[in-house]
Design a protein around this motif. Structure first.
Motif, PDB file in Angstrom:
ATOM      1  N   TYR A   1       0.832  -1.185   0.000  1.00 38.80           N
ATOM      2  CA  TYR A   1       0.000   0.000   0.000  1.00 38.80           C
ATOM      3  C   TYR A   1       0.878   1.249   0.000  1.00 38.80           C
ATOM      4  CZ  TYR A   1       0.823   0.359   5.073  1.00 38.80           C
ATOM      5  OH  TYR A   1       1.403   0.477   6.327  1.00 38.80           O
ATOM      6  N   SER A   2       0.222   2.356  -0.339  1.00 33.47           N
ATOM      7  CA  SER A   2       0.911   3.641  -0.383  1.00 33.47           C
ATOM      8  C   SER A   2       0.018   4.676   0.274  1.00 33.47           C
ATOM      9  CB  SER A   2       1.202   4.038  -1.832  1.00 33.47           C
ATOM     10  OG  SER A   2       1.659   5.371  -1.897  1.00 33.47           O
ATOM     11  N   ALA A   3       0.499   5.252   1.356  1.00 35.70           N
ATOM     12  CA  ALA A   3      -0.303   6.229   2.080  1.00 35.70           C
ATOM     13  C   ALA A   3      -0.369   7.565   1.346  1.00 35.70           C
ATOM     14  CB  ALA A   3       0.266   6.443   3.475  1.00 35.70           C
ATOM     15  N   SER A   4       0.672   7.860   0.619  1.00 36.03           N
ATOM     16  CA  SER A   4       0.713   9.128  -0.107  1.00 36.03           C
ATOM     17  C   SER A   4       1.809   9.040  -1.157  1.00 36.03           C
ATOM     18  CB  SER A   4       0.991  10.287   0.846  1.00 36.03           C
ATOM     19  OG  SER A   4       2.233  10.124   1.483  1.00 36.03           O
ATOM     20  N   GLU A   5       1.832  10.017  -2.025  1.00 33.34           N
ATOM     21  CA  GLU A   5       2.863  10.063  -3.064  1.00 33.34           C
ATOM     22  C   GLU A   5       4.247   9.977  -2.418  1.00 33.34           C
ATOM     23  OE1 GLU A   5       2.452  13.520  -5.430  1.00 33.34           O
ATOM     24  OE2 GLU A   5       4.308  13.200  -6.539  1.00 33.34           O
ATOM     25  N   GLY A   6       5.060   9.059  -2.918  1.00 38.15           N
ATOM     26  CA  GLY A   6       6.427   8.932  -2.429  1.00 38.15           C
ATOM     27  C   GLY A   6       6.617   7.950  -1.294  1.00 38.15           C
ATOM     28  N   THR A   7       5.541   7.367  -0.781  1.00 31.35           N
ATOM     29  CA  THR A   7       5.668   6.395   0.309  1.00 31.35           C
ATOM     30  C   THR A   7       4.993   5.091  -0.078  1.00 31.35           C
ATOM     31  OG1 THR A   7       3.610   6.945   1.456  1.00 31.35           O
ATOM     32  CG2 THR A   7       5.558   8.259   1.994  1.00 31.35           C
ATOM     33  N   THR A   8       5.640   3.975   0.285  1.00 27.44           N
ATOM     34  CA  THR A   8       5.044   2.662   0.084  1.00 27.44           C
ATOM     35  C   THR A   8       5.390   1.779   1.284  1.00 27.44           C
ATOM     36  OG1 THR A   8       6.964   1.792  -1.111  1.00 27.44           O
ATOM     37  CG2 THR A   8       5.212   2.792  -2.441  1.00 27.44           C
ATOM     38  N   ASP A   9       4.520   0.809   1.558  1.00 26.65           N
ATOM     39  CA  ASP A   9       4.751  -0.117   2.669  1.00 26.65           C
ATOM     40  C   ASP A   9       4.251  -1.491   2.304  1.00 26.65           C
ATOM     41  OD1 ASP A   9       4.396   2.585   4.629  1.00 26.65           O
ATOM     42  OD2 ASP A   9       5.882   1.075   5.232  1.00 26.65           O
ATOM     43  N   LYS A  10       4.877  -2.494   2.931  1.00 29.29           N
ATOM     44  CA  LYS A  10       4.494  -3.873   2.672  1.00 29.29           C
ATOM     45  C   LYS A  10       3.182  -4.201   3.363  1.00 29.29           C
ATOM     46  CE  LYS A  10       9.276  -5.497   2.311  1.00 29.29           C
ATOM     47  NZ  LYS A  10      10.322  -6.390   2.886  1.00 29.29           N
ATOM     48  N   GLY A  11       2.423  -5.062   2.688  1.00 29.26           N
ATOM     49  CA  GLY A  11       1.212  -5.590   3.278  1.00 29.26           C
ATOM     50  C   GLY A  11       1.445  -6.995   3.781  1.00 29.26           C
ATOM     51  N   GLU A  12       0.429  -7.845   3.599  1.00 30.96           N
ATOM     52  CA  GLU A  12       0.462  -9.204   4.141  1.00 30.96           C
ATOM     53  C   GLU A  12       1.308 -10.153   3.296  1.00 30.96           C
ATOM     54  OE1 GLU A  12      -3.476 -10.731   4.314  1.00 30.96           O
ATOM     55  OE2 GLU A  12      -2.885 -12.698   5.080  1.00 30.96           O
ATOM     56  N   VAL A  13       1.321  -9.973   1.976  1.00 24.95           N
ATOM     57  CA  VAL A  13       2.000 -10.923   1.083  1.00 24.95           C
ATOM     58  C   VAL A  13       2.878 -10.191   0.062  1.00 24.95           C
ATOM     59  CG1 VAL A  13       0.379 -12.838   1.321  1.00 24.95           C
ATOM     60  CG2 VAL A  13      -0.126 -11.009  -0.308  1.00 24.95           C
ATOM     61  N   PRO A  14       3.951  -9.503   0.485  1.00 31.44           N
ATOM     62  CA  PRO A  14       4.742  -8.684  -0.438  1.00 31.44           C
ATOM     63  C   PRO A  14       5.824  -9.427  -1.226  1.00 31.44           C
ATOM     64  CG  PRO A  14       5.598  -8.478   1.783  1.00 31.44           C
ATOM     65  CD  PRO A  14       4.393  -9.380   1.868  1.00 31.44           C
ATOM     66  N   ASN A  15       6.158 -10.651  -0.811  1.00 32.05           N
ATOM     67  CA  ASN A  15       7.294 -11.341  -1.437  1.00 32.05           C
ATOM     68  C   ASN A  15       7.060 -11.580  -2.914  1.00 32.05           C
ATOM     69  OD1 ASN A  15       8.505 -11.355   1.037  1.00 32.05           O
ATOM     70  ND2 ASN A  15       8.070 -13.512   1.475  1.00 32.05           N
ATOM     71  N   GLY A  16       8.062 -11.216  -3.721  1.00 32.60           N
ATOM     72  CA  GLY A  16       7.997 -11.417  -5.163  1.00 32.60           C
ATOM     73  C   GLY A  16       7.446 -10.225  -5.920  1.00 32.60           C
ATOM     74  N   TYR A  17       7.130  -9.149  -5.187  1.00 31.44           N
ATOM     75  CA  TYR A  17       6.534  -7.958  -5.805  1.00 31.44           C
ATOM     76  C   TYR A  17       7.308  -6.707  -5.412  1.00 31.44           C
ATOM     77  CZ  TYR A  17       2.506 -11.137  -5.979  1.00 31.44           C
ATOM     78  OH  TYR A  17       1.680 -12.205  -6.184  1.00 31.44           O
ATOM     79  N   ASN A  18       7.245  -5.712  -6.292  1.00 28.73           N
ATOM     80  CA  ASN A  18       7.705  -4.368  -5.969  1.00 28.73           C
ATOM     81  C   ASN A  18       6.657  -3.377  -6.447  1.00 28.73           C
ATOM     82  OD1 ASN A  18      10.443  -4.582  -4.797  1.00 28.73           O
ATOM     83  ND2 ASN A  18      10.884  -5.622  -6.730  1.00 28.73           N
ATOM     84  N   VAL A  19       6.656  -2.196  -5.848  1.00 28.96           N
ATOM     85  CA  VAL A  19       5.671  -1.185  -6.240  1.00 28.96           C
ATOM     86  C   VAL A  19       6.363   0.159  -6.425  1.00 28.96           C
ATOM     87  CG1 VAL A  19       3.652  -2.261  -5.149  1.00 28.96           C
ATOM     88  CG2 VAL A  19       5.128  -0.724  -3.812  1.00 28.96           C
ATOM     89  N   SER A  20       5.666   1.009  -7.163  1.00 30.50           N
ATOM     90  CA  SER A  20       6.107   2.391  -7.349  1.00 30.50           C
ATOM     91  C   SER A  20       4.905   3.297  -7.282  1.00 30.50           C
ATOM     92  CB  SER A  20       6.801   2.574  -8.708  1.00 30.50           C
ATOM     93  OG  SER A  20       7.977   1.822  -8.795  1.00 30.50           O
ATOM     94  N   ARG A  21       5.011   4.318  -6.435  1.00 31.15           N
ATOM     95  CA  ARG A  21       3.951   5.351  -6.433  1.00 31.15           C
ATOM     96  C   ARG A  21       4.510   6.514  -7.241  1.00 31.15           C
ATOM     97  NH1 ARG A  21      -0.387   6.851  -2.941  1.00 31.15           N
ATOM     98  NH2 ARG A  21      -1.609   8.313  -4.190  1.00 31.15           N
TER      99      ARG A  21
END
Lengths: 112, 111
Positions: free
Chosen positions: B48-68
């Motif tokens: 999840y991403s609370a706001s532009e420029g921030t991201t955090d892992k959830g319950e099942v993050p392994n194998g994934y990356n994100v970009s806001r």
């Protein structure tokens, strides 16, 4: 891990009957929400009930919340064939950024 | 009113391939989320991403990356796809009264 457990997993009724789905959860919550998902589609928000509320109504929907039992129920009155869908409860623990934890859902089939 | 838009709608990958799932919302929401939905499992939060420029892992993050990328866009990347990542992926954004708005989903098969 899943916060919510829903019961029943599947429900089959006739048009005009009422449908009741139950949700139990494990930890304290800020609010509990119900979502609907038609086959092959995204989730759509139905109703939100906050931890200090006991009952809410929206059209043919009635939601109750019992925080002492950590449970909620969704009642759909006078069901229609168009109500056929999966229904999910989701809990918001009021921690970071509104994260929701979903139950596994109840599949409702309403026969015309 | 587009709401939350996800692309692509369907994708088939071979094991080891990479891809990026795109998500954009036009509701000016701060918080955005990526979930996966597997049969009988409900939805599980990936990132999840609370706001532009921030991201955090959830319950099942392994194998994934994100970009806001900006306030509108939140992408999910699979660097090396595995069959266990076969799933339906949903993006959502959160409105001012704690309600989440979902996209139509991306159905991903990894062979």
């Amino acid at each position: 891990s899943q916060q919510g457990e829903e019961d029943p997993q599947a429900l089959s009724i006739q048009e005009g009957e009422n449908a009741t789905m139950n949700c139990s959860y494990k930890t304290s919550i800020n609010n509990l929400q119900w979502y609907r998902q038609n086959s092959g589609r995204g989730l759509v928000h139905l109703i939100l009930i906050r931890s200090n509320e006991r009952e809410k109504h929206s059209g043919r929907l009635r939601v109750t919340l019992d925080t002492s039992k950590k449970s909620s129920s969704l009642l759909i009155t006078a069901s229609r064939a168009a109500d056929t869908a999966s229904y999910f409860c989701a809990t918001d623990r009021g921690t970071s950024y509104g994260k929701l934890t979903f139950g596994q859902g109840t599949i409702l089939t309403v026969h015309p | 009113n587009a709401g939350v838009t996800q692309t692509p709608k369907f994708q088939v990958l071979k094991t080891g391939q990479s891809m990026t799932l795109q998500c954009a919302q036009d509701m000016n929401h701060n918080s955005m989320y990526w979930y996966r939905q597997d049969p009988g499992m409900g939805l599980r939060l990936i990132y999840y991403s609370a706001s532009e420029g921030t991201t955090d892992k959830g319950e099942v993050p392994n194998g994934y990356n994100v970009s806001r990328l900006n306030k509108r866009e939140f992408s999910l990347r699979l660097e090396s796809a595995a069959p266990s990542q076969t799933s339906v992926y949903f993006c959502a954004s959160r409105g001012p009264v704690d309600i989440q708005y979902f996209g139509a989903g991306t159905r991903l098969s990894v062979l």
